[in-house]
Each structure stands twice: as C-alpha cells, then as structure tokens.
Design an enzyme around this catalytic site. Structure first.
Site, short mmCIF file in Angstrom:
data_model
loop_
_atom_site.label_atom_id
_atom_site.label_comp_id
_atom_site.label_asym_id
_atom_site.label_seq_id
_atom_site.Cartn_x
_atom_site.Cartn_y
_atom_site.Cartn_z
N LEU A 98 0.86 -0.92 -0.02
CA LEU A 98 -0.18 0.02 -0.22
C LEU A 98 0.77 1.12 0.00
CD1 LEU A 98 -2.99 -0.83 2.36
CD2 LEU A 98 -2.38 -1.59 0.26
N GLY A 143 1.21 -5.27 1.36
CA GLY A 143 0.18 -5.35 0.22
C GLY A 143 0.60 -5.94 -0.96
N ASN A 167 4.66 -7.45 6.63
CA ASN A 167 5.57 -6.70 7.59
C ASN A 167 4.60 -5.83 8.42
OD1 ASN A 167 5.43 -5.49 5.36
ND2 ASN A 167 7.53 -4.18 5.76
N GLU A 168 3.50 -5.75 8.27
CA GLU A 168 2.73 -4.42 8.91
C GLU A 168 3.14 -4.14 10.38
OE1 GLU A 168 1.56 -6.96 6.89
OE2 GLU A 168 0.29 -5.67 5.41
C1 LIG Z 1 -7.64 -5.19 15.69
C2 LIG Z 1 -7.44 -4.53 14.27
C3 LIG Z 1 -7.34 -2.97 14.57
C4 LIG Z 1 -7.24 -2.21 13.47
C5 LIG Z 1 -7.03 -2.94 12.18
C6 LIG Z 1 -7.66 -1.92 10.92
C7 LIG Z 1 -7.28 -1.69 10.03
C8 LIG Z 1 -5.81 -1.91 9.35
C9 LIG Z 1 -4.88 -0.83 9.33
C10 LIG Z 1 -3.89 -0.89 8.57
C11 LIG Z 1 -3.60 -1.86 7.79
C12 LIG Z 1 -2.95 -1.23 6.54
C13 LIG Z 1 -2.28 -2.17 5.66
C14 LIG Z 1 -1.09 -1.72 5.02
C15 LIG Z 1 -0.17 -2.95 4.17
C16 LIG Z 1 0.73 -2.31 3.51
O1 LIG Z 1 1.04 -2.66 2.24
S1 LIG Z 1 1.81 -1.12 4.22
C17 LIG Z 1 3.19 -0.66 3.23
C18 LIG Z 1 4.24 -1.69 3.59
N1 LIG Z 1 5.36 -1.57 2.80
C19 LIG Z 1 6.57 -1.36 2.96
O2 LIG Z 1 6.76 -1.60 4.22
C20 LIG Z 1 7.59 -1.22 1.94
C21 LIG Z 1 8.41 -0.10 2.17
N2 LIG Z 1 9.50 -0.03 1.49
C22 LIG Z 1 10.60 -0.78 1.11
O3 LIG Z 1 11.01 -1.66 1.97
C23 LIG Z 1 11.42 -0.28 0.04
O4 LIG Z 1 11.13 0.79 -0.28
C24 LIG Z 1 11.54 -1.55 -0.94
C25 LIG Z 1 12.18 -2.98 -0.71
C26 LIG Z 1 10.19 -1.70 -1.60
C27 LIG Z 1 12.32 -0.93 -2.25
O5 LIG Z 1 13.76 -0.55 -1.68
P1 LIG Z 1 14.41 0.35 -2.71
O6 LIG Z 1 14.82 -0.10 -3.98
O7 LIG Z 1 15.70 0.71 -2.01
O8 LIG Z 1 13.77 1.70 -2.83
P2 LIG Z 1 13.51 2.94 -1.85
O9 LIG Z 1 13.30 2.44 -0.35
O10 LIG Z 1 14.72 3.93 -1.83
O11 LIG Z 1 12.18 3.52 -2.16
C28 LIG Z 1 12.13 4.33 -3.35
C29 LIG Z 1 11.13 5.47 -2.72
O12 LIG Z 1 9.72 4.80 -2.85
C30 LIG Z 1 9.32 5.28 -1.71
N3 LIG Z 1 8.40 4.04 -1.19
C31 LIG Z 1 8.78 2.94 -0.76
N4 LIG Z 1 7.79 2.19 -0.43
C32 LIG Z 1 6.73 2.94 -0.39
C33 LIG Z 1 5.40 2.64 -0.11
N5 LIG Z 1 4.98 1.56 0.41
N6 LIG Z 1 4.56 3.77 -0.35
C34 LIG Z 1 5.00 4.95 -0.69
N7 LIG Z 1 6.18 5.14 -0.98
C35 LIG Z 1 7.11 4.26 -1.01
C36 LIG Z 1 10.46 5.55 -0.80
O13 LIG Z 1 10.00 6.49 0.25
C37 LIG Z 1 11.36 6.29 -1.83
O14 LIG Z 1 10.79 7.49 -1.76
P3 LIG Z 1 11.87 8.81 -2.03
O15 LIG Z 1 12.60 8.47 -3.42
O16 LIG Z 1 12.66 8.93 -0.73
O17 LIG Z 1 10.67 10.05 -2.19
#
Ligand SMILES: CC/C=C\C/C=C\C/C=C\CC/C=C/CC(=O)SCCNC(=O)CCNC(=O)[C@H](O)C(C)(C)COP(=O)(O)OP(=O)(O)OC[C@H]1O[C@@H](n2cnc3c(N)ncnc32)[C@H](O)[C@@H]1OP(=O)(O)O
Length: 292
Positions: A98, A143, A167-168
């Site tokens: 996400l 996601g 990994n949430e």
């Molecule tokens: C009882 C229950 C109660 C309540 C529950 C109710 C509801 C539930 C609530 C919430 C649930 C919500 C669920 C969410 C699920 C998700 O998917 S959350 C997203 C999780 N994603 C991650 O953790 C991934 C993070 N990113 C990374 O680890 C790395 O970026 C990746 C390995 C993908 C790539 O690495 P690399 O090639 O080195 O790139 P960079 O890290 O340098 O990233 C490049 C630019 O992209 C931006 N970016 C990375 N990931 C995201 C993202 N997910 N969204 C937006 N932007 C992202 C990063 O910041 C860099 O940006 P920049 O160039 O610095 O501007």
C-alpha cells in the site's frame, strides 16, 4: 457500486478509459496501457500478462489500484482470457504494498475511498474465475505480498533481496482480518501467527519452506515458469476448477463482504489516530534516511 466508484476515481485522475479498454483488448499482439498497468495479451493461448508499472516501487496508490481493478474486470469479462500472470515491469520490485502517502496526512473521506479500493482489488483477485499466477520478480512486502497470496500460484525469483511477507507490525500497523485469513489459508495458522506478529519478510528459500511461495527459480526463468504453470492449470476444465476455487475461497471473501462498511470505518478510525500517523511518518522518514 465499487466499480462505479473506481471509475469515478479514474476519471478524476484524468485516466482515459478508452485507452485502458484498448490495452485490455483481445488482440493477440503486444499492446500497453499508457498508464500504470501494462497488459500483454496472448489471445491464442488465452493468457494475459499484467505488468505493474507504477514507479518507483509499484506502491498501490489509489490511481494504480483503480487501473488494476478495471483491468482485471475487463479481462474477467472477456472470455478469451482464462489465465493471467501478474508481474512487475521493473524487475527488483514486485510491489512495495500500500502506498504509505495514501495513508498519511489525508482526511477520513480519502482513507475510506482508499480502503474501499484496496478491498475491491483483493476481492477481484481472490475469487477471480481466471487462473492467476504471480511471477514475483522483486521485493514484495505487505500489500504486495497480499496480491501474490491472492493468486492461485506463486513463482519467486531466487534473489536474497526479494523478500516476501506481511510486515505490517514493523510499521506499527495491524494487518486486517482478511489479510490474516488469506495468509492462514496459504501457510496455516501457526506459521501465520508467527509471521504476522513478527512482521517477517522471508527471503526465497524460507518463503518456499514456509509455503508463502510455491516455487523459487532463477530470475530469468520466472516468467517462463509462470507460463508453464498456467498451461498445466489450463488443462483442467474451467467449470470444475472454478467451482472448486469458489468452494475453497468464498467463505473468506464473504466474511469481508458482510462487514465491508464496518471494515472501512475500522480502518479510517485506526489510521487516523495520531499515534498511527506518527508511526507511518517515522517509517517514511526511515525509508528516506536509508538512502543518505
Ligand atoms: C484489531 C485491528 C485493528 C485495526 C486494524 C484496522 C485496519 C488495518 C489498518 C492498517 C492496515 C494497513 C495495511 C497496510 C499494508 C501495506 O502494504 S503497508 C506498506 C508496507 N510497505 C513497506 O513496508 C515497503 C516499504 N518500502 C521498502 O521496503 C523499500 O522501499 C523497497 C524494498 C520496496 C524498495 O527498496 P529500494 O529499491 O531501496 O527503494 P527505496 O526504499 O529507496 O524507495 C524508493 C522511493 O519509494 C518510496 N516508497 C517505498 N515504499 C513505499 C510505499 N509503500 N509507499 C509509498 N512510497 C514508498 C520511498 O520512500 C522512496 O521515496 P523517495 O525517493 O525517498 O521519495
């Protein structure tokens, strides 16, 4: 209703549906959408390859989600296509999950619209009549992993950087019950409990061992392996396979459908909390700092 909302989002985003429709057409030649979803149809084989193209990391922005939903719906309704491969146009990243910026610093109406689109994509994938194979050619956290878990089969490229998992908890957020159910249906209760609480991201060998993926292959064989898997599955009569899939998965999707609005409200109130917003901001900051 969800599709109408999705189309509304697309139109507000200035996406031309004509172009999108053409991209998902039945022509056997290679064609591509002008936006975030590339479709390579092979009408003769009855297979289409969907390639994610939402740089830099294929995060699920509202616009990208909406394009994917519409594309899947068009393929689903076009009886030419019985199988779909989901992959990334940018090897190295399958999908970062996400989009963190969609969940940070926005208003409740936006969070609600966003979450409805996330639900819709999952519903479209999880009970699709088509055979869906994920050709995971890059990192696939949260996601991104959910998308692949929603397919019928997962092929992961053998590269230690390509980790998969939900990994949430590492972000200070909680995977909702339907993420959990999808994982439990795939790897079982105990392994899911451990993976979810610890927010584990599995490198290929571990992902295979725990059952998060079905096959790990050299990077240059991911697409061809996905293709041969889909060809095997295509040999099964559609009606029998589809009814079996529905029998295995419908209870899981029904569980969300019957409480969809409550799930949206739950998400909106959870994500709007100051403490959660702070956690997300810190996580975004950490991603930025990683670079410097
Ligand atoms: C009882 C229950 C109660 C309540 C529950 C109710 C509801 C539930 C609530 C919430 C649930 C919500 C669920 C969410 C699920 C998700 O998917 S959350 C997203 C999780 N994603 C991650 O953790 C991934 C993070 N990113 C990374 O680890 C790395 O970026 C990746 C390995 C993908 C790539 O690495 P690399 O090639 O080195 O790139 P960079 O890290 O340098 O990233 C490049 C630019 O992209 C931006 N970016 C990375 N990931 C995201 C993202 N997910 N969204 C937006 N932007 C992202 C990063 O910041 C860099 O940006 P920049 O160039 O610095 O501007």
């Amino acid at each position: 209703m969800a599709l109408v909302a999705a189309r509304g989002t697309l139109l507000r985003a200035g996406v031309r549906l004509g172009t999108e429709a053409a991209a998902c057409g039945r022509n056997g030649t290679r064609r591509s959408a002008s936006h975030r979803v590339l479709v390579e149809p092979d009408a003769a084989a009855g297979i289409a390859t969907i390639k994610f193209k939402n740089p830099p990391v294929n995060s699920l922005t509202l616009e990208f989600l909406t394009e994917l939903i519409i594309c899947l719906e068009k393929l689903e309704n076009d009886k030419t296509f019985r199988g779909v491969i989901l992959t990334s146009n940018s090897p190295g990243i399958f999908s970062a999950g996400l989009d963190l910026r969609e969940m940070c610093g926005k208003n409740p109406a936006h969070y609600a619209e966003y979450w409805r689109a996330v639900q819709e994509l999952w519903l479209k994938l999880y009970v699709s009549n088509m055979i869906l194979v994920a050709a995971i050619n890059g990192a696939s956290p949260a996601g991104g992993c959910l998308m692949s878990l929603s397919c019928d089969y997962r092929v992961l490229a053998d590269n230690p950087r390509y980790k998969v998992g939900l990994n949430e908890t590492l972000l200070g957020i909680v995977a909702p019950f339907w993420f959990r159910d999808t994982l439990v249906n795939t790897i079982g209760h105990r392994a899911s409990e451990r993976a979810l609480q610890l927010g584990l991201l599995f490198p290929p060998a571990e992902a295979l061992q725990v059952g998060m993926v079905d096959q790990v292959v050299p990077e240059d064989q991911v697409h061809s392996t996905a293709l041969s898997v889909i060809t095997q599955w295509l040999a099964i009569p559609d009606h029998a396979r589809q009814l079996t899939k529905s029998m295995m998965r419908k209870a899981t999707t029904d569980n969300l459908i019957k409480q969809r609005e409550a799930d949206i409200q739950n998400f909106v109130s959870f994500i709007s909390r100051d403490s959660i917003q702070k956690s997300l901001q810190m996580y975004i900051e950490k991603l930025k700092q990683k670079k410097s």
